[in-house]
Write a protein that holds these residues in place. Sequence first.
Motif, PDB file in Angstrom:
ATOM      1  N   ALA A 100       0.358  -1.505  -0.244  1.00  0.00           N
ATOM      2  CA  ALA A 100      -0.028   0.144   0.326  1.00  0.00           C
ATOM      3  C   ALA A 100       1.162   1.107   0.050  1.00  0.00           C
ATOM      4  N   ILE A 101       1.957   1.071   0.542  1.00  0.00           N
ATOM      5  CA  ILE A 101       2.495   2.189   0.903  1.00  0.00           C
ATOM      6  C   ILE A 101       3.346   2.647  -0.203  1.00  0.00           C
ATOM      7  N   ILE A 102       4.092   1.712  -1.399  1.00  0.00           N
ATOM      8  CA  ILE A 102       4.958   1.559  -2.278  1.00  0.00           C
ATOM      9  C   ILE A 102       3.850   1.836  -3.473  1.00  0.00           C
ATOM     10  N   HIS A 103       2.313   2.121  -3.330  1.00  0.00           N
ATOM     11  CA  HIS A 103       1.301   2.153  -4.533  1.00  0.00           C
ATOM     12  C   HIS A 103       0.670   3.074  -4.208  1.00  0.00           C
ATOM     13  N   SER A 104       1.036   4.048  -3.558  1.00  0.00           N
ATOM     14  CA  SER A 104       0.888   5.460  -2.944  1.00  0.00           C
ATOM     15  C   SER A 104       1.784   6.238  -3.246  1.00  0.00           C
ATOM     16  N   GLN A 105       1.567   7.381  -4.893  1.00  0.00           N
ATOM     17  CA  GLN A 105       2.043   8.468  -4.434  1.00  0.00           C
ATOM     18  C   GLN A 105       2.124   9.780  -3.830  1.00  0.00           C
ATOM     19  N   ARG A 106       0.831   9.116  -3.102  1.00  0.00           N
ATOM     20  CA  ARG A 106       0.660  10.424  -2.110  1.00  0.00           C
ATOM     21  C   ARG A 106       1.921  10.187  -0.795  1.00  0.00           C
ATOM     22  N   ILE A 107       1.872   9.001  -0.238  1.00  0.00           N
ATOM     23  CA  ILE A 107       3.180   9.214   0.680  1.00  0.00           C
ATOM     24  C   ILE A 107       4.459   8.973   0.167  1.00  0.00           C
ATOM     25  N   THR A 108       5.244   8.508  -0.828  1.00  0.00           N
ATOM     26  CA  THR A 108       6.809   8.583  -1.251  1.00  0.00           C
ATOM     27  C   THR A 108       6.736   9.525  -2.439  1.00  0.00           C
ATOM     28  N   GLY A 109       5.557  10.278  -2.239  1.00  0.00           N
ATOM     29  CA  GLY A 109       6.267  11.375  -4.024  1.00  0.00           C
ATOM     30  C   GLY A 109       6.472  10.496  -4.828  1.00  0.00           C
ATOM     31  N   LEU A 110       6.740   9.243  -5.220  1.00  0.00           N
ATOM     32  CA  LEU A 110       7.161   8.514  -6.203  1.00  0.00           C
ATOM     33  C   LEU A 110       6.130   7.690  -6.857  1.00  0.00           C
ATOM     34  N   THR A 111       6.710   7.412  -7.943  1.00  0.00           N
ATOM     35  CA  THR A 111       5.787   5.578  -8.324  1.00  0.00           C
ATOM     36  C   THR A 111       6.774   4.125  -7.968  1.00  0.00           C
ATOM     37  N   PRO A 112       5.731   3.248  -8.054  1.00  0.00           N
ATOM     38  CA  PRO A 112       5.890   1.766  -7.914  1.00  0.00           C
ATOM     39  C   PRO A 112       7.464   1.843  -8.151  1.00  0.00           C
ATOM     40  N   ASP A 113       7.205   2.186  -9.295  1.00  0.00           N
ATOM     41  CA  ASP A 113       8.268   1.691 -10.883  1.00  0.00           C
ATOM     42  C   ASP A 113       9.124   2.609 -10.949  1.00  0.00           C
ATOM     43  N   VAL A 114       9.521   3.784  -9.898  1.00  0.00           N
ATOM     44  CA  VAL A 114      10.750   4.927  -9.363  1.00  0.00           C
ATOM     45  C   VAL A 114      11.043   3.793  -8.301  1.00  0.00           C
TER      46      VAL A 114
END
Length: 310
Positions: free
Chosen positions: A9-23
């Motif tokens: 869930a953390i990885i797939h939420s750009q709101r949390i990390t600011g980055l996309t899962p691919d990055v």
Amino acid sequence: MVENRARAAIIHSQRITGLTPDVIAELVAEIGPLWHERHQSGLASRPRRRAVGAGAKHKLVFVDRLLATLVHLRHGATHDVLACWFSVDRSTITRAIGEVRPLLGERGCTITAGLRLRTLAEVIDYLGMEGRTGIIDGTEIRVRRPAAGRKDREKFISGKNKQNAVKSMVVTDAEGRLLFCSPAEPASCADITHARKLGLVKLLADGPAVEILADAGYQGLGAQTGGRVVTPPHRKFKKNPPEWYEEMHERQRKAHSSRRIRVEHGIGHLKNWRSLARHHGRREHISVTIQAVAGLLSHQQAATASGTRT
């Protein structure tokens, strides 16, 4: 450590990390081996009574260490909050961020999949080879006030904002993509002085023909670089200017501002990361934090420009 579902869930939420899962996946593949190599070399460099690898194993795997660092940089979450979130001790989070953040700061700014810029000289060479226009500007980041009685305590006070801050020079291209963020200097340092300390005058005078747009804080560099640094026009009439001159000066000023505004957008994207909106950590870490965030943001910009989607 977090469960697999929570980690996904953390990885797939750009709101949390600011980055996309691919990055994030690219970061894991790139930084993971470097972190493991440094960790192993640190274990082997000191006298040991047991073999390397013996003893308790890490509760926080590298992916979680990277995610904790990203959340800390993006939202300014405290180590205590992250420790509760990842179900580890606070010291574990502190150690993880202290190990991962320098690795992120060493990456430089990503332009394409095979091109990264780590120094100002590389940025000038890139702009010259591509025939692009660069834009520079200084940005200030508030920091904690030095302790009373400390030597040079007043050098962190900004002459513009009257607050304790540090200053970094940001370079973007004409589209607003980040190319370089300099190490931090105390905010009492003027923009033009900071640029000279970084060697911008020598790089432009001896390097390729590059146009650099700048604001009025860099007036004077144009004469030192043969006109390669373009600043707003000087006001020749200080009192009772003719009407025609006012109209011409305003038109030239707006034309220059409309070209230079892209660097303000780039700085705005940097300040969306809470660790750069106001830095609550140690002032010694701010330079690494600036370069780490710039590298992450430029990587995301390059991925978006190349058509990468989640």
